[in-house]
Design a protein around this motif. Structure first.
Motif, short mmCIF file in Angstrom:
data_model
loop_
_atom_site.label_atom_id
_atom_site.label_comp_id
_atom_site.label_asym_id
_atom_site.label_seq_id
_atom_site.Cartn_x
_atom_site.Cartn_y
_atom_site.Cartn_z
N VAL A 152 0.84 -1.20 0.00
CA VAL A 152 0.00 0.00 0.00
C VAL A 152 0.87 1.25 0.00
N LEU A 153 0.27 2.37 -0.41
CA LEU A 153 1.01 3.62 -0.49
C LEU A 153 0.93 4.35 0.84
N LEU A 206 -1.94 1.36 9.05
CA LEU A 206 -2.55 0.96 7.79
C LEU A 206 -3.81 1.76 7.53
N ILE A 207 -4.60 1.97 8.59
CA ILE A 207 -5.88 2.66 8.46
C ILE A 207 -5.86 3.88 9.38
N ASN A 208 -6.45 4.96 8.92
CA ASN A 208 -6.58 6.18 9.71
C ASN A 208 -7.32 5.85 11.02
N TRP A 247 -11.05 6.62 11.47
CA TRP A 247 -12.04 5.78 10.78
C TRP A 247 -12.74 4.85 11.79
N TYR A 294 -7.52 1.62 0.89
CA TYR A 294 -6.11 1.99 1.03
C TYR A 294 -5.19 1.22 0.09
N ILE A 295 -5.66 0.10 -0.42
CA ILE A 295 -4.79 -0.75 -1.25
C ILE A 295 -4.44 -0.07 -2.57
N GLU A 317 -4.23 3.24 -3.55
CA GLU A 317 -3.95 4.67 -3.60
C GLU A 317 -2.87 5.06 -4.63
N ALA A 318 -1.86 4.25 -4.79
CA ALA A 318 -0.83 4.58 -5.78
C ALA A 318 -1.43 4.59 -7.18
N ILE A 365 -3.55 7.78 -7.69
CA ILE A 365 -2.77 8.99 -7.95
C ILE A 365 -2.20 8.96 -9.37
N GLY A 391 -14.22 9.95 0.66
CA GLY A 391 -14.86 9.39 1.85
C GLY A 391 -14.30 8.04 2.27
N HIS A 392 -13.69 7.34 1.34
CA HIS A 392 -13.18 6.02 1.71
C HIS A 392 -11.69 5.87 1.43
N THR A 398 -8.94 5.52 3.24
CA THR A 398 -8.85 5.24 4.68
C THR A 398 -7.43 5.19 5.23
N SER A 399 -6.41 5.32 4.38
CA SER A 399 -5.07 5.27 4.97
C SER A 399 -4.84 6.58 5.74
N PRO A 400 -3.93 6.56 6.71
CA PRO A 400 -3.80 7.72 7.60
C PRO A 400 -3.55 9.04 6.87
N ASP A 401 -2.79 8.98 5.76
CA ASP A 401 -2.51 10.21 5.04
C ASP A 401 -3.02 10.13 3.60
N GLU A 459 -4.21 13.53 2.22
CA GLU A 459 -3.05 14.44 2.14
C GLU A 459 -2.17 14.08 0.94
N LEU A 460 -1.91 12.78 0.76
CA LEU A 460 -1.05 12.36 -0.35
C LEU A 460 -1.68 12.73 -1.70
N SER A 510 -15.97 8.75 7.81
CA SER A 510 -15.45 9.46 6.63
C SER A 510 -15.41 10.96 6.88
#
Lengths: 249, 241
Positions: free
Chosen positions: A20-21, A212-214, A217, B158-159, B161-162, B165, B179-180, B182-185, B188-189, B213
């Motif tokens: 994951v990114l 992995l998750i915010n 959430w 989150y899987i 995201e790359a 982008i 809204g979904h 879900t990765s922490p940043d 922002e990214l 969300s």
């Protein structure tokens, strides 16, 4: 809204993910994330242990913990290496920041009720450690339920079965040493309350799966569930504090 | 300044696969509880039962509730391009179209999907599609370009995201549901590498809790101007609200 309530997070990770990114994966990044969500204590496994090699991942985690008093560690165990896993438990069981063991039986392809896991669980039980186990299906949950009821060990049912939660959670309803962590990338409406109705609020704990998750959430799922402030305090602090033997005020 | 939030992803009605039975007024009550000023919505009957009467139900429910913006849908299995149903929906006043390819299990590679998109492009109506696999994201980028239509990609996790982008940078008519992410940043990214102008906010009410969300958007480490763009300004521009 109780976002300002102090929290103990029973399910977090540190380290990079190849799949994951995520760019901010270090201990300092985790500390920053904790502050954002008012998480005072985070219980961690290292991604190197989780995805690749148990021993160096555990070593990195427990070496770093000494610089981060707000963090606690799970010893990752690998059922393909039961003897080495037991040695890892013996090595770190006396560490002042250890809280338990962590594993993912599906990832390893070893059933939770296999002899390899039983040996490891017995070693953890002897040291009074809890366990966090990745629980993503009914099959895994059945294996866990058949084993854990006979052990003197607190078990955190990581993810509570994900999308299969309706079938998974009832399997633990009458197992008082099992506790539900609901983190999941799906925020299905009403899921937190429904799980609490099955096992009781006193057997719910906060686990966010950060980095992995915010963390917001999962916290949002609890905040949306209509729990009272006293119930949220139980989920966010009192139950994790008790079952992980953190001894915090 | 309070954040003005427009939720691009809601429905109302009953849902037989879950214990969900939400009237338009229930939706409004939930929006008020969460400080959401407007929501794009449609009747579940249009998705699960019969699209034309369902679209009419959507239209009527929204006509008497100015906080609701009506979205239309059609099932590609029940679609003949020469019947002119997309232009008729535009004529009726619909501003937005939703594909339910995940819930209904159809592929975005269907030729009927392309035909609907072509007509949406011709009448200037944006739409939303579900990413059911990582490959769907680039597929949507190509579809937006080929059919000259704005597409909002939803059901992200989150899987991917790359991939999100990478595709977003090369396909300017593709937008994404923050809204979904879900990765922490995650938000922002995206803002750093693509820009806030390509994100909109969707809660997926009543299937999902709204708060998770919303909290992620409210707390994201981005400028207030970018947050406002994502919360409402982008969808206002897209739909001409």
């Amino acid at each position: 809204m109780s976002l300002s309530m102090e929290k103990i997070d029973c399910h977090t990770h540190v380290g990079p993910y190849y799949l994951v990114l995520i760019r901010e994966t270090g201990f300092a990044d985790l500390a920053e994330l904790m502050q954002r969500a008012n998480i005072k204590v985070a219980c961690i496994s290292h991604t190197q242990s989780v995805f690749h090699e148990m021993v160096p991942g555990n070593a990195k985690l427990f070496a770093a913990l000494e610089r981060y008093p707000q963090m606690r560690g799970y010893i990752y165990v690998d059922p393909h290496r039961p003897q080495a896993s037991i040695e890892e438990i013996e090595k770190y069981a006396g560490h002042p920041q250890v809280v338990g063991i962590k594993s993912r039986s599906v990832y390893h392809g070893v059933p939770f009720d296999a002899p390899e896991y039983i040996q490891i669980l017995k070693a953890a039980e002897r040291h009074g450690l809890a366990m966090l186990h990745h629980t993503d299906s009914v099959e895994v949950a059945r294996q866990m339920a058949s084993v854990i009821r006979d052990l003197d060990m607190n078990l955190i049912v990581g993810h509570s079965g994900l999308a299969a939660w309706r079938s998974v959670v009832p399997l633990f309803a009458d197992i008082p040493n099992s506790y539900m962590d609901i983190c999941c990338s799906i925020a299905e409406a009403g899921r937190a309350r429904a799980i609490a109705d099955i096992v009781g609020v006193e057997r719910m704990v906060l686990g966010t799966d950060m980095n992995l998750i915010n963390p917001l959430w999962t916290i949002g799922m609890f905040e949306a569930a209509g729990f009272s402030e006293a119930e949220l305090r139980q989920i966010y602090w009192e139950t994790p504090n008790r079952i992980l033997k953190l001894g915090l005020a | 300044m309070a954040l003005n939030v427009i939720d691009v992803k809601t429905i109302f009605g009953s849902w037989p696969k879950r214990a969900i039975d939400v009237s338009p007024d229930d939706l409004l009550a939930s929006m008020r509880r969460h400080g959401i000023s407007r929501a794009v919505s449609l009747a579940s009957a249009a998705i699960l039962y019969d699209d034309q009467p369902g679209n009419d139900e959507t239209w009527e429910a929204c006509a008497s509730r100015p906080e609701l913006v009506p979205a239309a849908t059609l099932h590609p299995y029940n679609y003949l391009a020469d019947e002119g149903r997309v232009p008729a929906l535009k004529e009726q006043g619909f501003r937005f179209f939703r594909f339910f390819n995940k819930l209904l299990g159809y592929s975005l590679d269907l030729y009927c999907v392309t035909q609907i998109l072509r007509q949406l492009g011709q009448v200037g109506m944006p739409c939303m599609m579900d990413a059911t696999s990582p490959e769907d994201i680039w597929r949507m980028g190509r579809l937006s370009q080929a059919n000259d239509v704005d597409i909002i990609c939803t059901e992200l996790g989150y899987i991917v995201e790359a991939e999100v982008i990478a595709v977003a940078r090369d396909y300017p008519r593709l937008y994404f549901d923050a809204g979904h992410m879900t990765s922490p940043d995650g938000i922002e990214l995206f803002v750093r590498h693509v820009g806030a102008h390509r994100l909109v906010y969707g809660s997926d009410y009543p299937f999902d809790d709204t708060l998770p969300s919303l909290l992620m958007l409210q707390q994201a480490a981005i400028s207030e101007a970018d947050r406002q763009r994502i919360a409402s300004a982008n969808i206002e521009e897209l739909l001409g609200l």
